[in-house]
Structures are given as structure tokens and as C-alpha cells.
Design a protein around this motif. Structure first.
Motif, short mmCIF file in Angstrom:
data_model
loop_
_atom_site.label_atom_id
_atom_site.label_comp_id
_atom_site.label_asym_id
_atom_site.label_seq_id
_atom_site.Cartn_x
_atom_site.Cartn_y
_atom_site.Cartn_z
N ASN A 1 75.18 85.71 38.39
CA ASN A 1 75.88 84.44 38.54
C ASN A 1 75.14 83.47 39.09
O ASN A 1 74.20 83.63 39.85
N VAL A 2 75.00 82.10 38.80
CA VAL A 2 74.48 81.11 39.38
C VAL A 2 75.39 79.78 39.56
O VAL A 2 76.17 79.48 38.51
N THR A 3 75.40 79.08 40.79
CA THR A 3 75.96 77.90 40.94
C THR A 3 75.28 76.69 40.75
O THR A 3 73.99 76.51 41.65
N ILE B 1 82.61 71.11 29.45
CA ILE B 1 82.77 72.47 29.97
C ILE B 1 84.24 72.43 30.70
O ILE B 1 85.13 73.18 30.55
N TYR B 2 84.13 71.58 31.87
CA TYR B 2 85.42 71.39 32.65
C TYR B 2 85.40 69.94 33.30
O TYR B 2 84.45 69.33 33.31
N TYR B 3 86.52 69.42 33.56
CA TYR B 3 86.72 68.31 34.37
C TYR B 3 87.74 68.35 35.25
O TYR B 3 88.71 69.22 35.35
N SER B 4 87.73 67.16 36.26
CA SER B 4 88.59 67.35 37.48
C SER B 4 89.21 66.09 37.61
O SER B 4 88.24 65.19 37.59
N GLN B 5 90.50 65.84 37.78
CA GLN B 5 90.98 64.54 37.92
C GLN B 5 91.17 64.24 39.24
O GLN B 5 91.56 62.86 39.67
N ILE B 6 91.21 65.16 40.16
CA ILE B 6 91.45 64.92 41.54
C ILE B 6 91.33 66.35 42.35
O ILE B 6 91.09 67.43 41.79
N TYR C 1 82.21 80.14 32.37
CA TYR C 1 82.22 79.07 33.51
C TYR C 1 83.44 79.17 34.52
O TYR C 1 84.39 79.45 33.99
N SER C 2 82.91 78.56 35.76
CA SER C 2 84.00 78.60 36.55
C SER C 2 83.68 77.34 37.49
O SER C 2 82.67 76.98 37.56
N GLU D 1 83.97 64.81 46.77
CA GLU D 1 82.62 64.43 46.57
C GLU D 1 82.03 65.68 45.81
O GLU D 1 80.90 65.40 45.28
N SER D 2 82.64 66.75 45.71
CA SER D 2 81.83 67.93 45.30
C SER D 2 82.52 68.70 44.14
O SER D 2 83.85 68.89 44.18
N PHE D 3 81.79 69.03 43.12
CA PHE D 3 82.41 69.59 41.80
C PHE D 3 81.42 70.75 41.38
O PHE D 3 80.55 70.62 40.49
N PRO D 4 81.34 71.88 41.97
CA PRO D 4 80.11 72.87 41.72
C PRO D 4 80.43 73.66 40.45
O PRO D 4 81.67 73.86 40.37
N LEU D 5 79.65 73.95 39.58
CA LEU D 5 79.88 74.73 38.43
C LEU D 5 79.11 76.10 38.53
O LEU D 5 78.06 76.17 39.00
N THR D 6 79.80 77.15 38.44
CA THR D 6 79.12 78.50 38.39
C THR D 6 79.12 79.01 37.00
O THR D 6 80.17 79.14 36.28
N VAL D 7 77.88 79.46 36.75
CA VAL D 7 77.88 79.98 35.21
C VAL D 7 77.66 81.52 35.43
O VAL D 7 76.98 82.04 36.36
N THR D 8 78.89 82.02 35.11
CA THR D 8 78.83 83.48 35.09
C THR D 8 77.98 84.45 34.16
O THR D 8 77.67 83.97 33.25
N SER D 9 77.98 85.58 34.55
CA SER D 9 77.48 86.66 33.53
C SER D 9 78.02 86.99 32.17
O SER D 9 77.68 87.31 31.38
N ALA D 10 79.23 86.27 32.08
CA ALA D 10 80.20 86.23 31.04
C ALA D 10 79.66 85.23 29.83
O ALA D 10 80.17 85.45 28.97
#
Lengths: 113, 113
Positions: free
Chosen positions: B18-20, B46-51, B64-65, B72-81
Motif C-alpha cells: 500500500n502507498v499513501t 477517484i474520490y472527492y470530498s465536500q466537507i 483506493y481509499s 486541509e488534508s485529503f490523503p489517497l491510499t493506493v492499496t494492493s487491490a
């Protein structure tokens, strides 16, 4: 979600000619349509946008037209210059908050001097 | 430059790990996004966040997760899946709502070997 299709994928024009890029969208509720320009190695940047209550918008050499009935919108660049060479992306979003923004596949425009 | 920062610029990982990917903005924007950019496929959501503490799946969320614990922060994890994780990833933020411009980070190029 919204589906945005963009054509052509590549476009080559002679300096001074006009360039037109077209996008279609699937959801008739969509009401905001921006265009972004991504120069080589750089991040995308907004160049023009249009809302659904307007049929056309101009900003110097660029313009965007919207046909709500046909669900398509187009970017027009007149008097093209080499610095217009870039990848152009269209996008669409819809109410209630327009936060779900979907992009087209992009058009690589090359302006030949 | 734009107030949105992605790190690192280049990332190499071994298959199965996994990598973030980090994305931080100081623009006080409510909405944040992750897009994947592959040649000829444009910007796919991939994803979005409104709040804070909210996020929604885009077209290609599988493998992805994300989290949104701070505005201020919206990290993306790319999983082994994720079957084909090697790509260029772009983060963006917007104030949110109709007609607001998206500001993009400089991107992270992930290579999985």
C-alpha cells in the motif's frame, strides 16, 4: 455520475487558424461547464467556463458555446498561437452543490508556427 | 503556487504494498478531489470530498481509499487491490458550489514495480 465525452483527442492547426473542441454530457441537470488547459509538465488551469443560463461566453480569443437541448458545449480558439499548444479538458457538474466534477478525456492541441 | 501541495512528486513502490499520496491545501476550500491521469483517458475521478469526514466515490474508486480528517488534508491510499496503480495522480480543491474554480496540485507520479 455524469459522463463527459470530448472530441477530437488530438487537433493540429496552423498558427492563425481557429480550433474547435467539442464535448457532450449525459445528465441534463448539469449546469456548469468549465474548460481547463494543461501545458506540458504543468498542472491544469481554468481558462473559461459557462453556466447553463448562458449560451455563449467570450474572453479575448477564446469562447465557449453551450447547447442545452443537444447537451453539448464547445471551446473555440481564434487566431491560434504556438503558446496555445496544450491539452484541453472540458468538465461538467450539476446541482445541488456542483461538487461532483467530471472531466472529458482531453484534447491535445498542437499549433504549428 | 495555488496553495495546494502534493507530495512526493515521484514515488516508487513494490507490487503488493500500500502507498499513501499526500495532498494539502491552505486555500480554506471545502471540496477536494483525487483524479488519475493516464494518456488518452483524461482526468478520471477517484474520490472527492465536500466537507470534513465526508467523501464520495468517483468512477474508479476500486482499489483506493481516502480520508478527510482535516479540512486541509485529503490523503489517497493506493492499496494492493488496485490492479494497475502505475499512473499520474492529481489532487484538486475548490471552494465548492456553482462556478468555483478547481486548483490542482503538481501531481504525483506513482510507479509500482
Amino acid at each position: 455520475g455524469e459522463n463527459v465525452e470530448q472530441h477530437p483527442s488530438t487537433l493540429s492547426v496552423q498558427e492563425g487558424d481557429s480550433a474547435v473542441i467539442k464535448c457532450t454530457y449525459s445528465d441534463s441537470a448539469s449546469n456548469y461547464f468549465p474548460w481547463y488547459k494543461q501545458e506540458l509538465g504543468k498542472r491544469p488551469q481554468l481558462i473559461i467556463d459557462i453556466r447553463s443560463n448562458v449560451g455563449e461566453k467570450k474572453d479575448q480569443r477564446i469562447a465557449v458555446t453551450l447547447n442545452k437541448t443537444a447537451k453539448h458545449f464547445s471551446l473555440h480558439i481564434t487566431e491560434t498561437q504556438p503558446e496555445d499548444s496544450a491539452v484541453y479538458f472540458c468538465a461538467a457538474s450539476k446541482p445541488p452543490n456542483n461538487n461532483d466534477m467530471r472531466f472529458g478525456a482531453g484534447t491535445r492541441l498542437t499549433v504549428k508556427p | 503556487d495555488g496553495g495546494i501541495t502534493q507530495s512526493p512528486k515521484y514515488l516508487f513502490r513494490k507490487e503488493g504494498q500500500n502507498v499513501t499520496l499526500s495532498c494539502e491545501q491552505n486555500l480554506n476550500h471545502d471540496a477536494m478531489y483525487w483524479y488519475r491521469q493516464d494518456p488518452g483517458q483524461g482526468l478520471r475521478l477517484i474520490y472527492y470530498s465536500q466537507i470534513v469526514n465526508d467523501f464520495q466515490k468517483g468512477d474508479i474508486a476500486e482499489g483506493y481509499s481516502v480520508s478527510r480528517e482535516k479540512k486541509e488534508s485529503f490523503p489517497l491510499t493506493v492499496t494492493s487491490a488496485q490492479k494497475n496503480p502505475t499512473a499520474f495522480y492529481l489532487c484538486a480543491s475548490r471552494r465548492g458550489g456553482l462556478g468555483t474554480e478547481a486548483f490542482f496540485g503538481q501531481g504525483t507520479r506513482l510507479t509500482v514495480v
